[in-house]
Structures are given as structure tokens and as C-alpha cells.
Write a protein that holds these residues in place. Structure first.
Motif, PDB file in Angstrom:
ATOM      1  N   MET A  29       0.838  -1.202   0.000  1.00 46.25           N
ATOM      2  CA  MET A  29       0.000   0.000   0.000  1.00 46.25           C
ATOM      3  C   MET A  29       0.876   1.257   0.000  1.00 46.25           C
ATOM      4  O   MET A  29       0.565   2.232  -0.675  1.00 46.25           O
ATOM      5  N   GLN A  30       1.973   1.237   0.743  1.00 49.05           N
ATOM      6  CA  GLN A  30       2.871   2.400   0.791  1.00 49.05           C
ATOM      7  C   GLN A  30       3.624   2.607  -0.513  1.00 49.05           C
ATOM      8  O   GLN A  30       4.062   3.715  -0.804  1.00 49.05           O
ATOM      9  N   ASN A  32       2.407   2.430  -3.481  1.00 43.90           N
ATOM     10  CA  ASN A  32       1.552   3.009  -4.517  1.00 43.90           C
ATOM     11  C   ASN A  32       1.376   4.519  -4.323  1.00 43.90           C
ATOM     12  O   ASN A  32       0.274   5.016  -4.186  1.00 43.90           O
ATOM     13  N   CYS A  33       2.504   5.240  -4.312  1.00 46.12           N
ATOM     14  CA  CYS A  33       2.469   6.700  -4.183  1.00 46.12           C
ATOM     15  C   CYS A  33       3.862   7.256  -4.470  1.00 46.12           C
ATOM     16  O   CYS A  33       4.806   6.495  -4.677  1.00 46.12           O
ATOM     17  N   ASN A  34       3.966   8.567  -4.472  1.00 44.76           N
ATOM     18  CA  ASN A  34       5.253   9.245  -4.650  1.00 44.76           C
ATOM     19  C   ASN A  34       6.002   8.779  -5.895  1.00 44.76           C
ATOM     20  O   ASN A  34       7.176   8.427  -5.847  1.00 44.76           O
ATOM     21  N   GLY A  35       5.301   8.757  -7.024  1.00 44.27           N
ATOM     22  CA  GLY A  35       5.960   8.417  -8.283  1.00 44.27           C
ATOM     23  C   GLY A  35       6.033   6.942  -8.588  1.00 44.27           C
ATOM     24  O   GLY A  35       6.675   6.540  -9.550  1.00 44.27           O
ATOM     25  N   HIS A  37       3.574   3.594  -9.243  1.00 44.09           N
ATOM     26  CA  HIS A  37       2.191   3.191  -9.502  1.00 44.09           C
ATOM     27  C   HIS A  37       2.130   1.677  -9.680  1.00 44.09           C
ATOM     28  O   HIS A  37       2.793   1.129 -10.564  1.00 44.09           O
ATOM     29  N   SER A  67       6.950   3.744 -13.064  1.00 50.04           N
ATOM     30  CA  SER A  67       7.500   4.882 -12.342  1.00 50.04           C
ATOM     31  C   SER A  67       8.323   5.749 -13.278  1.00 50.04           C
ATOM     32  O   SER A  67       8.947   5.249 -14.215  1.00 50.04           O
ATOM     33  N   ARG A  77      13.823   5.069  -2.350  1.00 47.62           N
ATOM     34  CA  ARG A  77      12.443   5.038  -1.836  1.00 47.62           C
ATOM     35  C   ARG A  77      12.124   3.663  -1.247  1.00 47.62           C
ATOM     36  O   ARG A  77      11.505   3.554  -0.181  1.00 47.62           O
TER      37      ARG A  77
END
Length: 186
Positions: A29-30, A32-35, A37, A67, A77
Motif C-alpha cells: 500500500m505504501q 503506490n504513491c510518490n511516483g 504506480h 514509475s 524510496r
């Protein structure tokens, strides 16, 4: 245009978020964010600890992503997410609550073919002692590891290795049956 990436996730210790399967689900879940997908998520698998006898069994999964991040930024990341789940990078191949490996990123071969080949051909006794100081893509030994290939079969069976030329499905089929049998869906 975004890059297509393959990530392998694993863990064999509980985190503050629960058992390894719960930790991996929360980490996904974490991601899927900040660039980053998510495109696809594999089933979760139980696998013996690698190397054998080094700790409790693992839970492993794989995801495909898209990404725009540079590979080194993506890896940073991934390491941030690992750390947020209690991962400490103290022992190579040690037990851990979460491991997220960047297995491949588009057709990139990093840092170069010669370095990739050297790490791919490194004897096992040296692999335990040596850690690359730079990102190696695709992962140099992905084609040997059932705990990576079995989950990838769910999400990227037709992905073709830019150096070795084989697909995930072909590499998986070449593994000994005993190695394939060790990886069990949860």
C-alpha cells in the motif's frame, strides 16, 4: 514515458504492523504513491529461508510497477519503506521484517554489462561476503531463485531478461522441481 519495474518483496520476522504477510500487504500500500504506480500484485508465497537454516520461513510476493523515478531514486524510496518497517541493513541475507528488491527496471542493464556479468557469475561463497556498492540491474541472480520467480510468474511471466534473453516463465521452468516445490502459495 514511465518505466516498467519488477519488485520482489519478502520478510520472515514480524514488524510493528504484524506478521510477515501483514507487513508485506501494508508495504505494498505504501509503494503506490510518490511516483510509483502499482500495476499487478502476485499471490503471497511461503518459502524456506535463504540460505537454508538462517531463520524462519519467508513470505514472498512480487509486484509490477510503473514509475518515472530514476532507478537510484526508486531504490532509495524502497529502502525508506523498508526502514519504516524496522529493516536494519546489518547482515547480508539475514532475517528481516521486510525486504524490497528492485529486480528489473525496463530494459536497463546497470551499471554496465561487464559488471552485471561479474556479479551474476560470483560464486556463492563470495555472494555471502560481498555486497555491490552500486545498483545492479537486472538483479544478477534472479533467474536462479524460486522465491523470486514463483511470485513473478503471477505478474510478469512473459517479461524477457535484457541480458540472458529468457523469460520469467522459461527461467522458472529450468529450476529443479525440488526448488519449485519449496515455494507454496499461502
Amino acid at each position: 514515458m514511465p518505466n516498467f519495474g519488477l519488485l520482489a518483496l519478502g520478510g520472515n520476522l514480524p514488524s510493528e504492523f504484524g506478521f510477515p504477510d501483514q507487513t508485506i500487504a501494508r508495504a505494498i500500500m505504501q509503494l503506490n504513491c510518490n511516483g510509483i504506480h502499482l500495476r499487478a500484485i502476485s499471490r503471497f508465497f511461503q518459502t524456506p529461508c535463504f540460505p537454508a537454516g538462517a531463520g524462519p520461513d519467508y513470505v514472498n510476493a512480487a509486484i509490477t510497477i510503473e514509475s518515472d523515478l530514476m532507478p537510484e531514486n526508486l531504490l532509495a524510496r524502497l529502502h525508506e519503506i523498508e526502514a519504516s518497517f524496522g529493516r536494519e541493513r546489518t547482515l547480508r541475507w539475514g532475517t528481516r521484517p521486510l525486504d524490497i528488491d528492485l529486480i528489473a527496471y525496463g530494459d536497463l542493464v546497470r551499471p554496465d554489462l561487464e559488471t552485471h556479468t561479474a556479479w551474476r557469475d560470483l560464486p556463492l561463497e563470495e555472494q555471502v561476503k560481498s555486497t555491490p556498492q552500486e545498483l545492479i540491474l537486472p538483479h544478477p541472480r534472479m533467474q536462479e531463485r524460486a522465491f523470486v520467480l514463483a511470485p513473478l510468474m503471477d505478474v510478469a511471466a512473459t517479461w524477457r531478461h535484457p541480458v540472458l534473453g529468457g523469460t520469467v516463465a522459461e527461467f522458472y521452468a529450468q529450476l529443479p522441481q525440488s526448488a519449485r516445490d519449496e515455494v507454496r502459495p499461502l
